[in-house]
Design an enzyme around this catalytic site. Sequence first.
Site, PDB file in Angstrom:
ATOM      1  N   HIS A   1       0.875  -1.179   0.000  1.00  0.00           N
ATOM      2  CA  HIS A   1       0.000   0.000   0.000  1.00  0.00           C
ATOM      3  C   HIS A   1       0.914   1.231   0.000  1.00  0.00           C
ATOM      4  O   HIS A   1       2.023   1.187   0.551  1.00  0.00           O
ATOM      5  CB  HIS A   1      -0.833  -0.045   1.284  1.00  0.00           C
ATOM      6  CG  HIS A   1      -1.898   0.984   1.398  1.00  0.00           C
ATOM      7  ND1 HIS A   1      -1.633   2.280   1.765  1.00  0.00           N
ATOM      8  CD2 HIS A   1      -3.241   0.921   1.220  1.00  0.00           C
ATOM      9  CE1 HIS A   1      -2.772   2.962   1.804  1.00  0.00           C
ATOM     10  NE2 HIS A   1      -3.764   2.153   1.483  1.00  0.00           N
TER      11      HIS A   1
ATOM     12  N   ASP B   1       3.146  -4.341   8.117  1.00  0.00           N
ATOM     13  CA  ASP B   1       1.949  -3.521   7.932  1.00  0.00           C
ATOM     14  C   ASP B   1       0.754  -4.464   8.093  1.00  0.00           C
ATOM     15  O   ASP B   1       0.437  -5.244   7.191  1.00  0.00           O
ATOM     16  CB  ASP B   1       1.996  -2.888   6.532  1.00  0.00           C
ATOM     17  CG  ASP B   1       0.665  -2.231   6.152  1.00  0.00           C
ATOM     18  OD1 ASP B   1      -0.308  -2.369   6.913  1.00  0.00           O
ATOM     19  OD2 ASP B   1       0.618  -1.603   5.082  1.00  0.00           O
TER      20      ASP B   1
ATOM     21  N   GLN C   1      -4.379  -5.051   6.969  1.00  0.00           N
ATOM     22  CA  GLN C   1      -5.326  -6.075   6.504  1.00  0.00           C
ATOM     23  C   GLN C   1      -5.188  -7.374   7.299  1.00  0.00           C
ATOM     24  O   GLN C   1      -6.094  -8.209   7.288  1.00  0.00           O
ATOM     25  CB  GLN C   1      -5.100  -6.375   5.010  1.00  0.00           C
ATOM     26  CG  GLN C   1      -5.312  -5.189   4.095  1.00  0.00           C
ATOM     27  CD  GLN C   1      -6.750  -4.698   4.089  1.00  0.00           C
ATOM     28  OE1 GLN C   1      -7.687  -5.447   4.363  1.00  0.00           O
ATOM     29  NE2 GLN C   1      -6.942  -3.424   3.791  1.00  0.00           N
TER      30      GLN C   1
ATOM     31  N   LYS D   1     -10.259  -0.971  10.510  1.00  0.00           N
ATOM     32  CA  LYS D   1     -10.284  -2.188   9.684  1.00  0.00           C
ATOM     33  C   LYS D   1     -10.623  -3.401  10.543  1.00  0.00           C
ATOM     34  O   LYS D   1     -10.696  -4.517  10.052  1.00  0.00           O
ATOM     35  CB  LYS D   1      -8.911  -2.405   9.027  1.00  0.00           C
ATOM     36  CG  LYS D   1      -8.403  -1.191   8.288  1.00  0.00           C
ATOM     37  CD  LYS D   1      -8.273  -1.407   6.831  1.00  0.00           C
ATOM     38  CE  LYS D   1      -7.526  -0.243   6.218  1.00  0.00           C
ATOM     39  NZ  LYS D   1      -7.926   0.017   4.853  1.00  0.00           N
TER      40      LYS D   1
ATOM     41  N   CYS E   1      -4.750   2.317  -3.711  1.00  0.00           N
ATOM     42  CA  CYS E   1      -3.547   2.909  -3.084  1.00  0.00           C
ATOM     43  C   CYS E   1      -2.368   1.955  -3.178  1.00  0.00           C
ATOM     44  O   CYS E   1      -1.566   1.841  -2.245  1.00  0.00           O
ATOM     45  CB  CYS E   1      -3.793   3.290  -1.628  1.00  0.00           C
ATOM     46  SG  CYS E   1      -5.037   4.534  -1.429  1.00  0.00           S
TER      47      CYS E   1
HETATM   48  N1  PMP Z   1      -1.678  -0.680   4.562  1.00  0.00           N
HETATM   49  C1  PMP Z   1      -2.620  -1.456   4.009  1.00  0.00           C
HETATM   50  C2  PMP Z   1      -2.237  -2.826   3.543  1.00  0.00           C
HETATM   51  C3  PMP Z   1      -3.927  -0.991   3.892  1.00  0.00           C
HETATM   52  O1  PMP Z   1      -4.860  -1.765   3.357  1.00  0.00           O
HETATM   53  C4  PMP Z   1      -4.241   0.308   4.373  1.00  0.00           C
HETATM   54  C5  PMP Z   1      -5.641   0.873   4.233  1.00  0.00           C
HETATM   55  N2  PMP Z   1      -6.241   0.646   3.022  1.00  0.00           N
HETATM   56  C6  PMP Z   1      -3.228   1.064   4.949  1.00  0.00           C
HETATM   57  C7  PMP Z   1      -1.959   0.549   5.028  1.00  0.00           C
HETATM   58  C8  PMP Z   1      -3.488   2.438   5.493  1.00  0.00           C
HETATM   59  O2  PMP Z   1      -4.375   2.356   6.552  1.00  0.00           O
HETATM   60  P1  PMP Z   1      -5.028   3.680   7.181  1.00  0.00           P
HETATM   61  O3  PMP Z   1      -5.589   4.445   6.033  1.00  0.00           O
HETATM   62  O4  PMP Z   1      -6.086   3.151   8.097  1.00  0.00           O
HETATM   63  O5  PMP Z   1      -3.948   4.401   7.889  1.00  0.00           O
END
Ligand code: PMP
Length: 406
Positions: A123, A200, A203, A226, A364
């Site tokens: 991401h 990270d 997910q 999440k 993203c």
């Molecule tokens: N890493 C991953 C793998 C994600 O899926 C996401 C959210 N889509 C993020 C980071 C960022 O998370 P947040 O927007 O809640 O900070």
Amino acid sequence: MTFDVNKIRKDFPALEQKVYGKELVYFDNAATTLKPSVVIERLSNFYKKENSNVHRGVHFLSQEATTAMENARQYIKEFIGASSTSEIIFTKGTTESINLVASSFGKKFIEKGDEIIVSELEHHANIIPWQLLCEEKEAILKVIPVDDAGELDMEAYKNLITSRTKIVAVAHISNALGTINPIVKIIEIAHHRNVPVLIDGAQGISHKSVNVSILDCDFYAFSGHKIFAPMGIGVLYGKEKLLNEMPPYQSGGEMIKEVSFEKTTFNELPFKFEAGTPNVGGILALESALKYIKNIGIDVIESYEHELLTYATAQLKNMPEINIIGNASNKSSLISFVIKGVHHYDAGTILDKLGIAVRTGHHCAQPIMTRFGIDGTLRISFAFYNTKEEINIFVDALKTVIKMFL
Ligand code: PMP
């Protein structure tokens, strides 16, 4: 506890609504999960009755709020198997957790010519903070490639690590492809070369049982929203020894011990990394969400979601117009796909009008889209409150979309 999805669905008020006169089918759980009533009520009760600032009040409400917040930290520590509450830092979410590490670890440990490893399926939140750090420090960002199935090339990974590698940062589960990365192996390989690893877990946390002590990861970042908790609250787990060596990320109230114009000394962990008023309501609601999950059982959740994944994958594979992007052997309950000849945005818009919430676009994660030669996908992502009946509705709707365009 026996798993009764119909009973569980009643815990989620958002599932009771219709959109455009149709029953809502919510398949966008990788973007954010719905919230159960217990979480909504916990947040609401905090603001109704307990509202107070923490750690510095002598009055009743402040002391109660402080105790509740620190009890929540203790619960979260146990939920992820950390060794101490000093290792649980409250942040806004995964993005802030990763930025904290990139900034603070980077300040302390990264020098010109050092190397940082990420993967091709990350991401943007796990790419850009490292990229900016590399620019600032004249360090080098190296990327673990992904094969056609959407799995990390582990041989390439081994070869990327050198004596200049200072940190490896990879996703537990890819939000774009659903790949569950072999993080145990990734950590083992890095540690063999004395390189710390950040996972990270945005997910990962809601789909897998996570024990940071067994994993032995150095950092694990996740977002409350999440995992059925509110937006704006997240966690950074970090090994105490490392966090102690790292300088503060932000500064202000809460994170200090003594302040004078000549010199400031910093508070101990975890407060050193928690400048300013924390999101107390969010923290308490996160605790409620984790308790809710624990009560169902993360293993029960995982196996039910796997059933949904298998069921949906089989149906999509039967449709010649559909091409699934990401066919890793170990996948979480998320399917990214393209419809040949139909733009993902057009398809997503029609599905929406049929009451089905899906995600379209690059999620993203533009580099992994580029890797597959596409600019985006349609993505469906399941939580434990989704059902096979909803998948049937979705598949019928998808057939309607295909008929309209092809
Ligand atoms: N890493 C991953 C793998 C994600 O899926 C996401 C959210 N889509 C993020 C980071 C960022 O998370 P947040 O927007 O809640 O900070």
